[in-house]
Scaffold this active site. Structure first.
Site, PDB file in Angstrom:
ATOM      1  CG  ASP A  71      49.327 -10.471 -17.577  1.00 34.24           C
ATOM      2  OD1 ASP A  71      49.254  -9.765 -16.668  1.00 34.24           O
ATOM      3  OD2 ASP A  71      48.833 -11.558 -17.668  1.00 34.24           O
ATOM      4  NE  ARG A 110      44.870 -16.839 -25.963  1.00 34.87           N
ATOM      5  CZ  ARG A 110      44.420 -15.700 -25.937  1.00 34.87           C
ATOM      6  NH1 ARG A 110      44.160 -15.237 -27.128  1.00 34.87           N
ATOM      7  NH2 ARG A 110      44.001 -15.361 -24.809  1.00 34.87           N
ATOM      8  CG  ASP A 113      45.452 -18.482 -23.250  1.00 32.98           C
ATOM      9  OD1 ASP A 113      44.715 -19.468 -23.646  1.00 32.98           O
ATOM     10  OD2 ASP A 113      45.147 -17.385 -22.854  1.00 32.98           O
ATOM     11  CB  SER A 130      41.500 -12.232 -16.549  1.00 38.61           C
ATOM     12  OG  SER A 130      42.463 -12.625 -17.643  1.00 38.61           O
TER      13      SER A 130
END
Length: 404
Positions: free
Chosen positions: A15, A95, A124, A178
């Site tokens: 991405d 994160r 996320d 992923s």
């Protein structure tokens, strides 16, 4: 007039690899790529060069491993927080740290925007954006997957876009998991895993040994704790938190420890199937709980278990920088004052078997635990205790009999 600057959470994965040029074209801005090194190792190789070649004006590769373990992993470990009985929150607590560092770099560089590559269907996006909102409410948040101008609506289309623009990738249409890797774990989603009826292929596991290939001989490990924090292995005080986790990762991976297959409830309301490998972390959770069993009184232990569920939800939902998380931390830190000692575990083919625990703060009293009469406990006292304890039930029973 100087262009605006945008700080992008950059991994070099699918991405974010295609987002640098998209941000430049869409917002006429300068892109500063930021990658937090949380222990993803090989994924970092050549990352700075790749970011610059694909259009970024600067690239920060920040080594956050020690901070990640001591300030994010260990608080969650001490809290005993596990999401939905299985997930040790390996992506969740990484994160907010990355987002915090992005804000710091945005301030340093004079950026007005922050961007991330999380999709609009995952967790996320929430973790990044809530952190941005808490620490820098003035910054504009860009989330391409939720932007009408973003026309790449699937991973396959992103791959085709990258190939057309000569952007190198580590994924393909044949293997399209992923994945998120760091010092604590690796997660695998997508591909054949999207069908809960499919058993994970052996090729999914990359951080740990297959269960069938784990050693046929068990291995023991001893872990020392000080106030709930692991500090040593097998009598050796470790030089750093990173060294400790790495050593346990190697040991746990060898014995296929910490492999889970879960259908979890994402915050956005979608059920998602994932395979996680958390070898060292699973060992630490088991050891920490064994020590707490010795050192915490019943009421505190039970209340802490309740709060662990709340804590897990806060971390999973991206609410790290909140008063409630800080308040629970204060409670947890208080409980950990007595959690000092040593735990021995036996590791064998994916299993962790308790093999001893010792603490100077132990509440376990040998003579009380025995069946013998002792001065500290008169068994006859239990009669009055039970009559008082059960009185409400007795009264309810009497009423019920009258109704009959």
């Amino acid at each position: 007039m100087a262009k605006q600057k945008c700080v992008l959470a950059y991994s070099g994965g699918l991405d974010t690899s295609v987002m640098i040029q998209w941000l430049i074209d869409t917002f006429d801005c300068e892109v500063i790529a930021v990658c937090g090194n949380l222990g993803q190792k090989d994924e970092l190789e050549g990352l700075e060069e790749k970011a610059l070649k694909t259009g970024a004006v600067k690239a920060y590769i920040e080594d956050l491993q020690e901070e990640y373990i001591t300030d994010y992993i260990y608080p969650v470990l001490k809290a005993g927080a596990v999401y939905e009985n299985k997930y040790l929150l390996g992506t969740s607590h990484g994160r907010p740290l990355i987002a915090k560092r992005m804000v710091e770099i945005a301030r340093k560089e004079g950026a007005t925007m922050v961007a991330h590559g999380a999709t609009g269907k995952g967790n996320d996006q929430v973790r990044f954006e809530l952190t941005f909102m808490a620490l820098a409410p003035d910054l504009t948040i860009i989330s391409p997957w939720k932007d009408d101008r973003w026309t790449l609506t699937s991973r396959e289309e992103c791959i085709e876009y990258a190939e057309a623009h000569n952007i190198p990738l580590t994924v393909s249409k044949e293997k399209i998991y992923s994945e998120d890797a760091n010092i604590w774990h690796i997660s695998h989603e997508g591909g054949e895993l999207e069908d809960p009826g499919n058993e994970p292929l052996d090729t999914v596991y990359t951080k740990s040994t297959l269960l069938e290939e784990a050693p046929d001989t068990p291995e023991y490990v001893e872990i020392d704790f000080e106030k709930g924090v692991p500090v040593g292995i097998d009598g050796e005080r470790m030089s750093s938190a990173l060294a400790l986790v790495e050593k346990l990762n190697n040991l746990g991976a060898k014995h296929a420890i910490g492999q889970i297959d879960i259908v979890e409830n994402r915050l956005v309301g979608i059920k998602s199937r994932g395979v996680y490998e958390t070898p060292g972390g699973t060992i630490l959770y088991a050891a920490h709980q064994n020590l707490e069993e010795l050192t915490l009184d019943r009421d505190t232990f039970h209340e802490k278990q309740k709060l662990a569920l709340t804590y897990a939800d806060l971390v999973y939902d991206g609410k790290w920088f909140t008063p409630l998380r800080e308040a629970i931390d204060a409670f947890v830190d208080s409980t950990q004052e007595s959690v000092t000692g040593k735990v021995r575990l036996k590791l064998y083919k994916g299993n962790i078997v308790p093999a001893g625990a010792w603490s100077k703060n132990s509440l376990y009293v040998d003579e009380l635990a025995s069946f013998d009469d002792v001065e500290l406990y008169d068994q006859k006292d239990a009669g009055g205790f039970i009559r008082c304890f059960g009185l409400p039930m007795k009264v309810e029973g009497m009423r019920h009999r009258k109704e009959l």
